[in-house]
Design a protein around this motif. Structure first.
Motif, short mmCIF file in Angstrom:
data_model
loop_
_atom_site.label_atom_id
_atom_site.label_comp_id
_atom_site.label_asym_id
_atom_site.label_seq_id
_atom_site.Cartn_x
_atom_site.Cartn_y
_atom_site.Cartn_z
N PRO A 180 23.35 25.11 -16.26
CA PRO A 180 22.85 24.83 -17.62
C PRO A 180 23.67 25.47 -18.73
O PRO A 180 23.88 24.84 -19.78
CB PRO A 180 21.42 25.38 -17.57
N ILE B 165 16.69 12.45 -24.66
CA ILE B 165 17.32 12.38 -23.35
C ILE B 165 16.20 12.50 -22.32
O ILE B 165 15.07 12.87 -22.64
CB ILE B 165 18.39 13.49 -23.13
N LYS B 166 16.52 12.22 -21.08
CA LYS B 166 15.60 12.44 -19.97
C LYS B 166 16.34 13.22 -18.91
O LYS B 166 17.56 13.17 -18.81
CB LYS B 166 15.09 11.11 -19.42
N ALA B 167 15.60 13.94 -18.11
CA ALA B 167 16.19 14.70 -17.01
C ALA B 167 15.21 14.68 -15.85
O ALA B 167 14.00 14.52 -16.03
CB ALA B 167 16.46 16.14 -17.44
N SER B 168 15.76 14.82 -14.64
CA SER B 168 14.89 14.84 -13.46
C SER B 168 15.52 15.72 -12.39
O SER B 168 16.73 15.94 -12.36
CB SER B 168 14.67 13.42 -12.92
N SER B 169 14.67 16.25 -11.53
CA SER B 169 15.14 17.03 -10.39
C SER B 169 14.18 16.84 -9.23
O SER B 169 13.04 16.44 -9.41
CB SER B 169 15.26 18.52 -10.75
N ASP C 256 24.49 9.13 -16.34
CA ASP C 256 23.78 10.10 -15.52
C ASP C 256 24.75 11.25 -15.28
O ASP C 256 25.86 11.05 -14.80
CB ASP C 256 23.33 9.50 -14.19
N MET D 162 26.66 23.36 -19.21
CA MET D 162 26.28 22.11 -19.87
C MET D 162 26.13 22.34 -21.38
O MET D 162 26.54 21.52 -22.19
CB MET D 162 24.98 21.56 -19.29
N ASP E 227 25.11 14.85 -13.43
CA ASP E 227 24.57 15.79 -12.46
C ASP E 227 24.82 17.22 -12.92
O ASP E 227 25.87 17.52 -13.48
CB ASP E 227 25.23 15.61 -11.09
N LEU F 41 20.79 14.67 -15.78
CA LEU F 41 20.47 14.28 -17.14
C LEU F 41 20.67 12.78 -17.25
O LEU F 41 21.67 12.24 -16.76
CB LEU F 41 21.40 14.96 -18.14
N HIS F 42 19.74 12.11 -17.86
CA HIS F 42 19.84 10.66 -18.08
C HIS F 42 19.97 10.46 -19.59
O HIS F 42 19.02 10.65 -20.34
CB HIS F 42 18.60 9.94 -17.56
N ILE F 43 21.19 10.14 -20.02
CA ILE F 43 21.47 9.98 -21.44
C ILE F 43 22.10 8.62 -21.66
O ILE F 43 23.20 8.35 -21.16
CB ILE F 43 22.40 11.10 -21.95
#
Length: 135
Positions: free
Chosen positions: A39, A5-9, A23, A42, A25, A17-19
């Motif tokens: 978290p 997975i990827k995540a960004s902030s 996306d 999640m 939030d 989270l980019h799965i």
């Protein structure tokens, strides 16, 4: 099998989270604490997703039908060290199928759930499965 997975902030904003093509939030700031999942929530969401995926999977293997599954998950958090100490769930399966064996379903979820088995190594898990008769 491997997962990625990827995540960004962004500073002073929330995170994503980019799965696959989704996306999701989640909150990292106090201003969204009551709006977005944190978290820990999640994490519990992944636990719930594992259980519901296995309901679907085992409905085919155990040859039962259901119209809907509802899951409520509750957790107790300890402060020192910060961690989840216990998880309790109630899984309601809406079905009139006589082939539905909730004890066997529970046993299979507990034995074959990837997230379930990962979590149980560090946290007590208890729960019940209830059948709700379709009308």
């Amino acid at each position: 099998m491997n997962y990625q997975i990827k995540a960004s902030s962004i500073s002073d904003q929330d995170a994503v989270l980019h799965i696959k093509q989704s996306d999701i939030d989640f909150g990292t700031t106090p201003k969204t604490a009551e709006i977005l999942p944190n978290p820990a929530e999640m994490f519990l969401g992944a636990f719930a997703a594992c259980m519901l995926k296995n309901v679907e999977r085992f409905s085919e293997m155990l040859k039962f039908t259901y119209t809907k599954a509802d899951l409520e998950v509750n957790a107790v958090r300890l402060d020192k060290p910060p961690r989840l100490d216990s998880i309790n769930y109630t899984l309601k399966i809406h079905s009139s199928d006589k082939n539905l064996n909730t004890d066997l379903l529970k046993k299979n979820i507990e034995k074959f759930g990837t997230i379930y088995n990962t979590v149980k190594l560090s946290c007590a898990i208890s729960g019940t499965i209830i059948t709700i008769e379709n009308v």
